[in-house]
Design a protein around this motif. Sequence first.
Motif, short mmCIF file in Angstrom:
data_model
loop_
_atom_site.label_atom_id
_atom_site.label_comp_id
_atom_site.label_asym_id
_atom_site.label_seq_id
_atom_site.Cartn_x
_atom_site.Cartn_y
_atom_site.Cartn_z
N UNK A 74 0.22 13.14 -14.28
CA UNK A 74 -1.09 12.52 -14.10
C UNK A 74 -1.07 11.37 -13.11
N UNK A 75 -0.24 11.51 -12.07
CA UNK A 75 -0.10 10.46 -11.05
C UNK A 75 -0.78 10.87 -9.75
N UNK A 76 -0.69 10.01 -8.75
CA UNK A 76 -1.31 10.21 -7.44
C UNK A 76 -0.54 11.26 -6.65
N UNK A 77 -1.11 12.44 -6.57
CA UNK A 77 -0.45 13.59 -5.93
C UNK A 77 -0.07 13.30 -4.47
N UNK A 78 -1.01 12.79 -3.67
CA UNK A 78 -0.72 12.58 -2.25
C UNK A 78 0.41 11.56 -2.07
N UNK A 79 0.41 10.53 -2.88
CA UNK A 79 1.46 9.52 -2.78
C UNK A 79 2.82 10.13 -3.07
N UNK A 80 2.92 10.88 -4.14
CA UNK A 80 4.20 11.50 -4.50
C UNK A 80 4.62 12.52 -3.44
N UNK A 81 3.67 13.27 -2.90
CA UNK A 81 3.98 14.24 -1.84
C UNK A 81 4.52 13.52 -0.61
N UNK A 82 3.90 12.41 -0.25
CA UNK A 82 4.33 11.65 0.93
C UNK A 82 5.75 11.11 0.75
N UNK A 125 0.84 -1.19 0.00
CA UNK A 125 0.00 0.00 0.00
C UNK A 125 0.88 1.25 0.00
N UNK A 126 0.48 2.26 -0.74
CA UNK A 126 1.24 3.51 -0.84
C UNK A 126 1.17 4.29 0.46
N UNK A 127 2.23 4.98 0.75
CA UNK A 127 2.32 5.80 1.96
C UNK A 127 1.39 7.02 1.82
N UNK A 128 0.77 7.42 2.91
CA UNK A 128 -0.08 8.62 2.92
C UNK A 128 0.72 9.77 3.55
N UNK A 129 0.25 10.99 3.33
CA UNK A 129 0.91 12.15 3.94
C UNK A 129 0.82 12.08 5.46
N UNK A 130 -0.32 11.66 5.97
CA UNK A 130 -0.49 11.57 7.41
C UNK A 130 0.56 10.64 8.02
N UNK A 131 0.74 9.47 7.42
CA UNK A 131 1.72 8.50 7.90
C UNK A 131 3.14 9.02 7.70
N UNK A 132 3.39 9.68 6.56
CA UNK A 132 4.73 10.23 6.28
C UNK A 132 5.11 11.26 7.34
N UNK A 133 4.17 12.12 7.71
CA UNK A 133 4.45 13.13 8.74
C UNK A 133 4.74 12.47 10.08
N UNK A 186 6.16 0.78 5.38
CA UNK A 186 6.30 1.49 4.10
C UNK A 186 6.63 0.47 3.02
N UNK A 187 6.00 0.60 1.87
CA UNK A 187 6.15 -0.37 0.79
C UNK A 187 7.56 -0.36 0.21
N UNK A 188 7.93 -1.48 -0.39
CA UNK A 188 9.23 -1.60 -1.05
C UNK A 188 9.37 -0.55 -2.16
#
Length: 185
Positions: A40-48, A1-9, A77-79
Motif C-alpha cells: 500500500x505504498x507509492x508505486x512510482x516512488x518504489x519503481x524509481x 522529495x522522492x525520486x520520480x520515474x522520469x528523473x530516475x530514467x 536524490x533524497x537521502x
Amino acid sequence: MSITMEKAKEILHKHVREESLRKHCLAVSAAMGAMADYFGEDREHWEAVGYLHDVDYEQYPEEHCLHVREMLEPEGVSEEDIRAIISHGYDLTTQEFEPQSNMEKSLYAVDELTGIVQALGLMRPEGLDGLTVKSLRKKFKDHRFAAKCSREAIQKGCDMLGLDLAVVMEQTIKGMQEHKEELGF
C-alpha cells in the motif's frame, strides 16, 4: 522529495549504457511497483528506486553500491532513496546500511529474484505469460539454473520482510508481467 520515474530514467541513462543492465533495472523497477502495491505504498516512488538500484554497477562492478552517493547526491536524490539503493548491497558488497524499511527489504529480495524470473521467461515459448509461482519455485530450487542469482539473498530478503518466498515470487511475476513488452517478452 522522492525520486520520480522520469528523473530516475534520466539519471540511469547517464551512467548505464549496457542494454542488458538497463533491462535488469526495468525488471527490478517492475517488481518494486508490485511490492509497493502489496504494502500500500507509492508505486512510482518504489519503481524509481528500483530502476536506479544499479546506477553505479556498470562503472564500478567490483565496488557496486560504494559509488551510489557520489552519483545521486548531485542529482538531488533524497537521502532516503540513496540509503535504499545502497542497502540492496548489504552483506553482498557493503555493510553500510542494513535494509530497514519495507522498500529497502523488498529491493534486497527482488533484485536477484528478477534474474531468475527473466531467465525462466526467456526459456519459455510463452515468455512470462502464464508463469506460476509453482514453476518459478521449481527453477529456484535448481541452483544450476540462473546460477549467478543468489538464492540466499532472495530468501534473506523475504525473511527480513517476514514474507513467505511464494508471496514475493508472486509479486515479482505480477510486476514483470505488467511490463512484459518493455522487458522484451
